[in-house]
Design an enzyme around this catalytic site. Structure first.
Site, PDB file in Angstrom:
ATOM      1  N   HIS A 173     -10.051  -2.386  -2.044  1.00  0.00           N
ATOM      2  CA  HIS A 173     -10.239  -1.428  -0.968  1.00  0.00           C
ATOM      3  C   HIS A 173     -11.532  -1.781  -0.253  1.00  0.00           C
ATOM      4  O   HIS A 173     -12.584  -1.906  -0.883  1.00  0.00           O
ATOM      5  CB  HIS A 173     -10.300  -0.001  -1.505  1.00  0.00           C
ATOM      6  N   ASP A 206      -0.333  -0.576  -5.136  1.00  0.00           N
ATOM      7  CA  ASP A 206      -1.434   0.136  -5.794  1.00  0.00           C
ATOM      8  C   ASP A 206      -0.952   1.440  -6.423  1.00  0.00           C
ATOM      9  O   ASP A 206      -1.372   1.803  -7.518  1.00  0.00           O
ATOM     10  CB  ASP A 206      -2.593   0.370  -4.821  1.00  0.00           C
ATOM     11  N   HIS A 207      -0.067   2.158  -5.750  1.00  0.00           N
ATOM     12  CA  HIS A 207       0.501   3.401  -6.273  1.00  0.00           C
ATOM     13  C   HIS A 207       1.515   3.888  -5.259  1.00  0.00           C
ATOM     14  O   HIS A 207       1.602   3.380  -4.147  1.00  0.00           O
ATOM     15  CB  HIS A 207      -0.571   4.472  -6.520  1.00  0.00           C
ATOM     16  N   ASP A 214       0.843  -1.194   0.000  1.00  0.00           N
ATOM     17  CA  ASP A 214       0.000   0.000   0.000  1.00  0.00           C
ATOM     18  C   ASP A 214       0.884   1.252   0.000  1.00  0.00           C
ATOM     19  O   ASP A 214       1.659   1.476   0.924  1.00  0.00           O
ATOM     20  CB  ASP A 214      -0.887  -0.012   1.246  1.00  0.00           C
ATOM     21  N   ASP A 215       0.766   2.051  -1.047  1.00  0.00           N
ATOM     22  CA  ASP A 215       1.518   3.309  -1.173  1.00  0.00           C
ATOM     23  C   ASP A 215       3.026   3.082  -1.265  1.00  0.00           C
ATOM     24  O   ASP A 215       3.810   3.838  -0.683  1.00  0.00           O
ATOM     25  CB  ASP A 215       1.222   4.249   0.011  1.00  0.00           C
ATOM     26  N   CYS A 264      -6.177   4.838  -3.472  1.00  0.00           N
ATOM     27  CA  CYS A 264      -6.177   3.381  -3.316  1.00  0.00           C
ATOM     28  C   CYS A 264      -7.326   2.671  -4.024  1.00  0.00           C
ATOM     29  O   CYS A 264      -7.105   1.747  -4.800  1.00  0.00           O
ATOM     30  CB  CYS A 264      -6.200   3.023  -1.828  1.00  0.00           C
TER      31      CYS A 264
END
Length: 332
Positions: free
Chosen positions: A134, A330-331, A41-42, A80
């Site tokens: 999510h 995700d990014h 995540d992130d 997200c």
């Protein structure tokens, strides 16, 4: 959940794919591979395998050394829910019509087949642990069960404390902080979400149907997403004296206000509020910037250690040779 971001909004998707562990092509033909799909995540490309000399990510780096590493893949959205929905349905946000957290693609855009749903339709036993879709409205309050998963999705119980007063401050009291390196034994339940997720994933691997049915296991880690609630020992990997500031910290001239994210989520944290930073452009004091970067890297190393636990479990259970492993984020 508010997902305001520090830094660049559109970043390279980390996407490591282990193509095979088979010893010969005949094995690949005669046996369907299991799939372990890991999503952070992130996560930026703050990894050794992407050339970041500061990052300490030995487990992911080792995975990358025997994998196909993608260097030119981009996140569709810097948030997200839409990013994950885009990736898991193989459709762009302008098709899924999801740019935030408030709609479910099957209702608002189309009854698209997801990646795990496809594997399920091909006879795989599909399982979700942690943050894969999510949670909430964006996945119909069920993480898209029963469409995508053979059993209900698992979420670590200790995640409920992520925005509670569990961070010990310099005053010795508990706060809702951004920087939240903790003694795990002192946390509620004596654990943290990603530790619980690995425990559950290993349990599922041990108790999965043992009748030859292949599995698709998705494991979603919550880190390095803020807050940086991580085991305090990981900070020692990144002494503050070795940390550097971002290479280009200034807001670009003539930047349209709509293109700027004022990191509202960070501003809700008590340690950030104490800084009394002007809205919306800051700046954050340089000493606090260094501590943010220290904690981010420490969170990456903590997450990397959990990846190592998963990969070790595959080996211990005799599953490494017939399991395809995918690692992504995700990014950034």
């Amino acid at each position: 959940m508010d997902h305001s971001k520090m830094g660049i909004f559109v970043l390279v998707w980390l996407f490591l794919l282990v193509l095979h562990y088979s010893t010969c092509a005949a094995d690949a033909i005669s046996e369907r591979k299991n799939v372990l799909f890991i999503i952070a995540d992130d996560l930026r490309t703050s990894l050794g395998c992407y050339g970041d000399s500061l990052a300490k990510s030995p487990n992911i780096d080792q995975l990358a050394s025997k994998s196909q590493v993608f260097l030119n893949t981009f996140a569709q959205q810097a948030v997200c829910a839409p990013s994950r929905t885009s990736m898991l349905t193989s459709r762009r946000p302008d098709t899924t019509r999801l740019y935030d957290f408030n709609s479910y693609w099957r209702v608002h855009s189309g009854n698209y087949t997801t990646l795990p749903q496809y594997f399920k339709s091909q006879g795989y036993f599909t399982m979700s642990v942690g943050k894969v879709f999510h949670p909430g409205i964006a996945s119909n309050m069920t993480d898209d069960y029963p469409y995508s998963w053979s059993i209900p999705a698992y979420h670590p119980p200790s995640f409920r404390y992520e925005k509670k007063k569990v961070c010990k401050g310099e005053d010795g009291k508990l706060h809702v902080n951004l920087l939240c390196a903790v003694n795990v034994a002192e946390q509620p339940g004596g654990t943290l979400p990603d530790l619980e997720s690995v425990d559950e994933a290993v349990r599922l691997l041990k108790t999965r149907p043992n009748d030859g049915t292949p599995f698709f296991l998705a494991v979603g880690f919550h880190k390095p997403h803020i807050p940086f609630r991580i085991p305090q020992e990981y900070l020692s990997l990144y002494p503050l004296a070795q940390m550097t500031l971002a290479t280009d910290p200034d807001v670009p001239e003539r930047l349209p206000p709509v293109a700027y994210n004022p990191w509202v989520d960070l501003r809700k944290r008590e340690d950030v509020q104490k800084l009394n930073i002007s809205f919306p452009y800051g700046p954050i004091p340089k000493d606090f910037q260094l501590r943010i970067r220290q904690h981010y890297y420490a969170a990456v190393s903590y997450m990397d250690a959990q990846v190592g636990r998963l990969l070790s479990a595959l080996g211990d259970l005799g599953l490494a040779n017939n399991t395809m492993v995918v690692f992504t984020s995700d990014h950034g």
